[in-house]
Design an enzyme around this catalytic site. Structure first.
Site, short mmCIF file in Angstrom:
data_model
loop_
_atom_site.label_atom_id
_atom_site.label_comp_id
_atom_site.label_asym_id
_atom_site.label_seq_id
_atom_site.Cartn_x
_atom_site.Cartn_y
_atom_site.Cartn_z
N ILE A 220 0.88 -1.21 0.03
CA ILE A 220 0.20 0.04 -0.09
C ILE A 220 0.89 1.08 0.07
CG2 ILE A 220 -1.74 1.32 1.16
CD1 ILE A 220 -2.88 -1.40 2.02
N ALA B 187 5.01 3.93 2.29
CA ALA B 187 4.44 2.68 1.87
C ALA B 187 4.41 1.46 2.74
CB ALA B 187 4.92 2.09 0.63
N LYS B 188 3.74 0.58 2.73
CA LYS B 188 3.98 -0.62 3.76
C LYS B 188 3.75 -1.84 2.98
CE LYS B 188 5.74 -1.64 7.98
NZ LYS B 188 6.78 -0.64 8.67
N GLY B 189 4.27 -3.07 3.08
CA GLY B 189 3.71 -4.20 2.42
C GLY B 189 3.81 -5.42 3.61
#
Ligand code: GLU
Length: 429
Positions: free
Chosen positions: A73, A118-120
């Site tokens: 995201i 962002a992050k995953g």
């Protein structure tokens, strides 16, 4: 203080939520009201720019194919390419990743590095997978994200249950697909693959620097102070080690297998050795008495460093906290509902988006080294990282004084003003 500011602060007691995204928004709303953020910018920053949800079929060792769910995201890229880690955990879900992505946007602004957030994540218990399964899962995730990641687009890094080994697989898979070696596509790589000196220790080192800065403001002598550290992964164990080196007595540590207290002080070196020889967990550690995690949070210590997962300090247990200072090594360890209780008790909270920014700061240095092809020595990296954390602390502290708000709200205000300016000057149609 303006009437509007006072009104905004009055509304600051939100309802308890353990949804990390709602928890993030509740603080964001307070900060946005205080600075009088316009509605357009508010709406832009409230929602992530892009959200990817992928399904990852992986050939398991038993010959069957198991399908995992993965996320990436991207919250905002106004200040630069998006940056943020990838976590492997069973609790990973879209709202959690959304919050973590937004926190990266704020964190990078506070650390003053030119990145968005962002992050995953992948919904998986990594400890249940074999090495081969983990590698295939990581490569499948990288292939699914090949159009998302990029040296100038989106740059992942380690987070919960990922580290240099996973980053090496990502570099390899991504580079194969691009047809050229692209070390700058991720940070937190092994040293021999373009990683940076000091990156593994960077988050914990920064947590300690933030703690010392706060203690200086509070006139608390580190050599007379005690601390309890929750979580004994990369962030918790290394934060504890640096705090111990700074003179604090670490009277309690914990991980998901147990919490241990010892009023005489726990040798962090011994605890790290024990963990490394014991499948990465503290279970069975004899350097302290076995207590519960709730007891650890309520210990009569000067400093409490939650370095595990979200929602540890909540409305229900915040009143039990006896520490004078909380330094958040984890992302989101305190709910918005607990904030006010802690503030009323006069507890200083150095918030996650400031306190654990040391990791992404050295990630930025790793990325610039990859782009230059020139590598710095460890003392140079550490010196820059320490200076950067101290400056970030001072900036947030000053905003707190200016608006008479907690460090949490001050951090959101500082970040929001900076990101909003970038959004506004770039324009949108
Ligand atoms: N996962 C870390 C964090 O939450 C590091 C992110 C990075 O280095 O990009 O800050």
């Amino acid at each position: 203080m303006a009437v509007a500011e006072k009104a905004a602060q009055k509304q600051a007691q939100p309802k308890e939520t353990t949804n990390p995204y709602e928890s993030m928004i509740q603080r964001f709303d307070v900060a946005a009201k205080i600075i009088g953020l316009d509605e357009e910018t508010y709406n832009i920053l409230k929602t992530p720019q892009r959200q990817y949800v992928v399904s990852l079929p992986v050939a398991m060792d038993n010959g069957k194919v198991q399908v995992f769910e993965g996320y990436r995201i991207i919250h905002n890229t106004s200040r630069g390419p998006s940056k943020g880690g990838i976590r492997y955990a069973l609790e990973v879900n879209q709202d959690e990743v959304k919050a973590l992505a937004a926190w990266m946007t704020w964190k990078c602004a506070i650390a003053d590095i030119p990145y968005g957030g962002a992050k995953g994540g992948i919904t998986v218990d990594a400890s249940k997978l074999s090495l081969g399964e983990l590698e295939r899962l990581t490569r499948a995730y990288t292939r699914a994200m090949v159009d998302v990641f990029g040296v100038d687009k989106d740059i992942p890094a380690p987070d919960v249950a990922t580290g240099p080994r996973e980053m090496a697989w990502i570099v390899d898979e991504f580079s194969r697909m691009q047809g050229s070696f692209q070390p700058g596509v991720v940070t937190g790589k092994p040293l021999h693959l373009g990683g940076s000196e000091g990156r593994v220790e960077a988050t914990g080192r920064g947590v300690n620097t933030a703690a010392l800065e706060a203690m200086r403001q509070m006139r608390l002598d580190p050599r007379k102070a005690t601390a309890a550290v929750q979580g004994f992964g990369n962030v918790g164990s290394i934060s504890a080690k640096y705090m111990e080196d700074a003179g604090l007595r670490i009277v309690a540590i914990s991980d998901h297998t147990g919490a241990f207290s010892n009023s005489k002080g726990i040798s962090i070196g011994d605890a790290i050795k024990y963990r490394n020889a014991n499948n990465g967990v503290l279970k069975g550690f004899t350097g302290g008495k076995l207590i519960s995690n709730e007891e650890l949070l309520a210990l009569d210590v000067d400093v409490l460093a939650p370095c595990a997962l979200e929602n540890q300090i909540r409305q229900a247990n915040a009143a039990d906290v006896k520490a004078q200072l909380i330094v958040e090594g984890a992302n989101g360890p305190t709910t918005a509902g607990a904030d006010k209780i802690l503030q009323e008790k006069g507890i200083i909270v150095v918030p996650d988006i400031l306190a654990n920014g040391g990791g992404v700061t050295v990630s930025y240095m790793e990325w610039t080294q990859n782009r230059f092809g020139y590598y710095y020595a460890e003392d140079e990296i550490n010196k820059r990282a320490d200076r950067s954390m101290s400056r970030a602390f001072e900036n947030v502290w000053a905003v707190g004084k200016k608006y008479k708000v907690s460090m949490r709200i001050a951090a959101y205000i500082f970040a929001l003003e900076k990101v909003a300016k970038a959004v506004q000057s770039r324009g949108h149609y």
